[in-house]
Design a protein around this motif. Structure first.
Motif, PDB file in Angstrom:
ATOM      1  N   GLY A 167       0.826  -1.211   0.000  1.00 18.53           N
ATOM      2  CA  GLY A 167       0.000   0.000   0.000  1.00 18.53           C
ATOM      3  C   GLY A 167       0.857   1.256   0.000  1.00 18.53           C
ATOM      4  O   GLY A 167       0.582   2.206  -0.729  1.00 18.53           O
ATOM      5  N   ARG A 169       3.952   1.536  -1.083  1.00 20.20           N
ATOM      6  CA  ARG A 169       4.637   1.671  -2.375  1.00 20.20           C
ATOM      7  C   ARG A 169       3.680   2.132  -3.462  1.00 20.20           C
ATOM      8  O   ARG A 169       4.034   2.936  -4.320  1.00 20.20           O
ATOM      9  N   ALA A 170       2.452   1.594  -3.420  1.00 20.99           N
ATOM     10  CA  ALA A 170       1.466   2.016  -4.416  1.00 20.99           C
ATOM     11  C   ALA A 170       1.162   3.497  -4.258  1.00 20.99           C
ATOM     12  O   ALA A 170       1.146   4.250  -5.237  1.00 20.99           O
ATOM     13  N   VAL A 183      -6.794   1.760  -1.960  1.00 22.21           N
ATOM     14  CA  VAL A 183      -5.911   2.061  -0.834  1.00 22.21           C
ATOM     15  C   VAL A 183      -6.444   3.319  -0.138  1.00 22.21           C
ATOM     16  O   VAL A 183      -6.666   4.335  -0.785  1.00 22.21           O
ATOM     17  N   ASP A 184      -6.649   3.224   1.167  1.00 22.06           N
ATOM     18  CA  ASP A 184      -7.110   4.375   1.939  1.00 22.06           C
ATOM     19  C   ASP A 184      -5.894   5.274   2.171  1.00 22.06           C
ATOM     20  O   ASP A 184      -5.184   5.147   3.161  1.00 22.06           O
ATOM     21  N   TYR A 188      -2.943   5.648   5.160  1.00 22.48           N
ATOM     22  CA  TYR A 188      -1.558   5.221   4.928  1.00 22.48           C
ATOM     23  C   TYR A 188      -0.572   6.350   5.183  1.00 22.48           C
ATOM     24  O   TYR A 188       0.518   6.121   5.694  1.00 22.48           O
TER      25      TYR A 188
ATOM     26  N   HIS B  70     -11.635   4.673  -1.931  1.00 27.76           N
ATOM     27  CA  HIS B  70     -11.455   3.270  -1.520  1.00 27.76           C
ATOM     28  C   HIS B  70     -12.766   2.636  -1.073  1.00 27.76           C
ATOM     29  O   HIS B  70     -12.946   1.422  -1.167  1.00 27.76           O
ATOM     30  N   LEU B  87       1.222   1.328 -12.101  1.00 25.51           N
ATOM     31  CA  LEU B  87       2.234   1.788 -11.147  1.00 25.51           C
ATOM     32  C   LEU B  87       3.577   1.277 -11.655  1.00 25.51           C
ATOM     33  O   LEU B  87       3.859   0.083 -11.584  1.00 25.51           O
ATOM     34  N   LEU B  90       6.205  -0.945  -9.629  1.00 28.91           N
ATOM     35  CA  LEU B  90       5.723  -2.193  -9.048  1.00 28.91           C
ATOM     36  C   LEU B  90       5.655  -3.262 -10.136  1.00 28.91           C
ATOM     37  O   LEU B  90       5.413  -2.941 -11.304  1.00 28.91           O
ATOM     38  N   VAL B  98      -2.412  -4.859  -5.753  1.00 27.56           N
ATOM     39  CA  VAL B  98      -2.985  -3.575  -5.322  1.00 27.56           C
ATOM     40  C   VAL B  98      -4.445  -3.513  -5.768  1.00 27.56           C
ATOM     41  O   VAL B  98      -5.307  -2.997  -5.058  1.00 27.56           O
ATOM     42  N   PHE B 101      -6.723  -4.853  -3.238  1.00 29.29           N
ATOM     43  CA  PHE B 101      -6.343  -4.327  -1.926  1.00 29.29           C
ATOM     44  C   PHE B 101      -7.466  -4.354  -0.900  1.00 29.29           C
ATOM     45  O   PHE B 101      -7.230  -4.556   0.286  1.00 29.29           O
ATOM     46  N   THR B 102      -8.706  -4.146  -1.347  1.00 29.75           N
ATOM     47  CA  THR B 102      -9.805  -4.074  -0.375  1.00 29.75           C
ATOM     48  C   THR B 102     -10.282  -5.453   0.064  1.00 29.75           C
ATOM     49  O   THR B 102     -11.118  -5.554   0.951  1.00 29.75           O
TER      50      THR B 102
END
Lengths: 290, 233
Positions: A167, A169-170, A183-184, A188, B70, B87, B90, B98, B101-102
């Motif tokens: 997260g 890194r993203a 991602v929140d 973060y 999100h 990204l 990555l 990613v 992620f959720t």
């Protein structure tokens, strides 16, 4: 003599690396130089001092409180000083100026409440050294390096191997994209400030043990900043490499040339890196091919 | 499933959307078409929480969307953003992770990774490569695959054909159709009007922030005025 200086340099350099890694984490995420980061270390050092002298708690507990306290102050600093600026799309420069303001505020807060005098923790760590093949290793230096190596390895695993690290890194790659992928990012950012503050607190106590505790001790973050630039701004391994490089270079210059020229050499290295390799030794330079 | 009502949005003083209403039903494939600056991307940004509308409501499965990116993903909407937004630092696998992620069901994520690699064999071969090193077409595949990783009920796509060779555009649209047939609703914003009309079931034609026309694609394809304006025939 040479090896002895290298070992001394590694000890100082590891503290630079510890501060620089947190600094670099915040830079990689938000793209600004957090000038208050060194002052978070200072606050950590003072929390341990107050807990020890006024709170009369055992030193290990004072250290735990210092680390936790510095983490919280760091996280709060984001919520108080930076969040609003981040969220209204202001230039990054505003964040840097806010950080300078926060730095002055924290220093003065300590000066007013605790006082400007130099303080120490007293003899909590025995001032002994171990001789090993002609090199003398201070117990404190060994302890410092040991703790920092463990902390940095843990950080590496956290960033490289866990979902939290993914997260981070993203978000540092592209905050908007990270947010639409789930991602929140605000959470973060807060967690990264907490983590950076924890590392700063650790560094503050280690510095206080080795030298003194005083309100402007956070200015050591300037060296951490140079370490970040030398290693590559935004790259945590780069920050570590830069910190160790500068520490060893300072020790060698101090030991063989003149301790008065130490800082001159450090700044000369900074200028040389900026001229020859502006992205730093391990600078991120990942281009998008498509 | 998705219901947008009387949506207004602006940037500074400039109005980008002036009262848009549209709907996407379960398993539907819907296109929003229109020229540059019509407000297509703004519409998707409002749905995904990247831009806050000045008026109107957006609801999904009967609940008002929160407007926090999100949380929108958590509710079952995935955005495949304009320009792919891979990204770059990555790896392909990390980009996909990613995308998930959720989610908390590790096993399901693993299954979906396999499903995605089956759908896009090239991504399977390039798992450990950095996303930034993929070609444009591969990046678009990755962007779609990454969107799928959240197991969305509705997928929003912003100009997926942009900057891609025609043969790759065909591949992407074929895969979108497959995804749609397997039960995911699709709302696509496109400038490639011809391609979008031949794939989607219904379409809305957007122009300077309002909906000018809407209907079944089979009808719109034979709308002389529209064909004239957009297809130049």
């Amino acid at each position: 003599m040479f090896l002895q200086q290298v070992v001394n340099g590694l000890s100082v350099g590891s503290v630079y690396a510890l501060i620089a890694s947190g600094y670099s984490l915040i830079y990689s995420l938000l793209g600004f130089s957090n000038w208050a980061h060194g002052d978070i270390a200072m606050v950590g050092a003072y929390i341990a001092l107050i807990a020890q002298t006024s709170g009369h708690v055992p030193f290990w507990l004072a250290v735990v409180l210092a680390i936790a306290g510095a983490g919280c102050v760091s996280m709060l600093s984001d919520m108080v000083a930076y969040r609003r600026i981040r969220n209204n799309h202001s230039p990054k420069m505003f964040l840097m100026i806010a950080a300078m303001g926060l730095s002055i505020t924290l220093q003065n807060l300590i000066m007013v409440t605790v006082g400007p005098r130099f303080r120490t923790y007293g003899d909590v760590i025995p001032v002994r050294s171990i001789r090993l093949g002609g090199i003398s290793l201070g117990v404190l230096d060994l302890l410092t390096m040991g703790i920092i190596v463990v902390a940095l390895v843990a950080l590496g695993l956290l960033i490289g191997r866990t979902k939290f690290g993914l997260g981070v890194r993203a978000a540092s790659s592209n905050m908007v994209t990270a947010s639409v992928l789930g991602v929140d990012v605000n959470l973060y950012i807060r967690l990264v400030f907490l983590l950076a503050g924890v590392f700063a607190g650790m560094a503050g106590v280690l510095l206080g043990l080795k030298y003194n505790i005083y309100p402007t001790m956070g200015s050591i973050a300037l060296k951490a900043f140079i370490a970040c630039v030398v290693g590559g701004l935004g790259s945590v391994p780069g920050a570590i490499l830069g910190g160790v490089t500068i520490g060893v270079m300072e020790a060698l210059v101090g030991g063989f040339i003149s301790s008065g020229l130490r800082d001159a050499f450090t700044f000369a290295l900074l200028i040389a890196i900026l001229l020859v390799r502006p992205s730093g030794l391990l600078g991120k330079n990942i281009v998008d091919k498509a | 499933m998705l219901r947008v009502e009387n949506l207004h949005a602006s940037y500074g003083g400039i109005k980008a959307l002036r009262g848009i209403s549209l709907e996407v039903g379960d398993h539907e494939f819907v296109a929003v078409l229109g020229p540059n600056g019509a407000g297509k991307s703004t519409l998707l940004k409002c749905i995904s929480g990247l831009h806050h509308p000045s008026d109107g409501t957006i609801s999904f499965d009967g609940n008002r969307l929160s407007g926090v990116p999100h949380k929108v993903v958590e509710s079952g909407i995935a955005l495949v953003p304009e320009g792919r937004q891979i990204l770059p630092g990555l790896t392909v696998l990390e980009n996909l992770r990613v995308g998930a992620f959720t989610r908390k069901d590790r096993l399901g994520v693993k299954q979906d990774l396999n499903m995605v690699f089956e759908l896009f064999p090239i991504l399977g071969q390039r798992q450990t490569q950095l996303g930034g090193l993929l070609s444009g077409g591969e990046q678009q595949m990755l962007a779609v695959a990454r969107g799928l990783m959240s197991r969305p009920k509705l997928m929003l796509l912003d100009e997926p054909s942009l900057g891609l060779a025609p043969i790759i555009v065909n591949q992407v649209f074929d895969i979108l159709q497959k995804i749609n047939h397997s039960g995911t609703a699709i709302l696509i914003v496109e400038q490639n009007v011809y391609k979008a009309l031949s794939m989607a079931e219904r379409a809305y034609i957007l122009s300077t922030g309002t909906i000018e026309k809407s209907g079944a694609c089979s009808d719109l394809r034979h709308d002389d005025q529209l064909v004239h304006a957009y297809l130049g025939k």
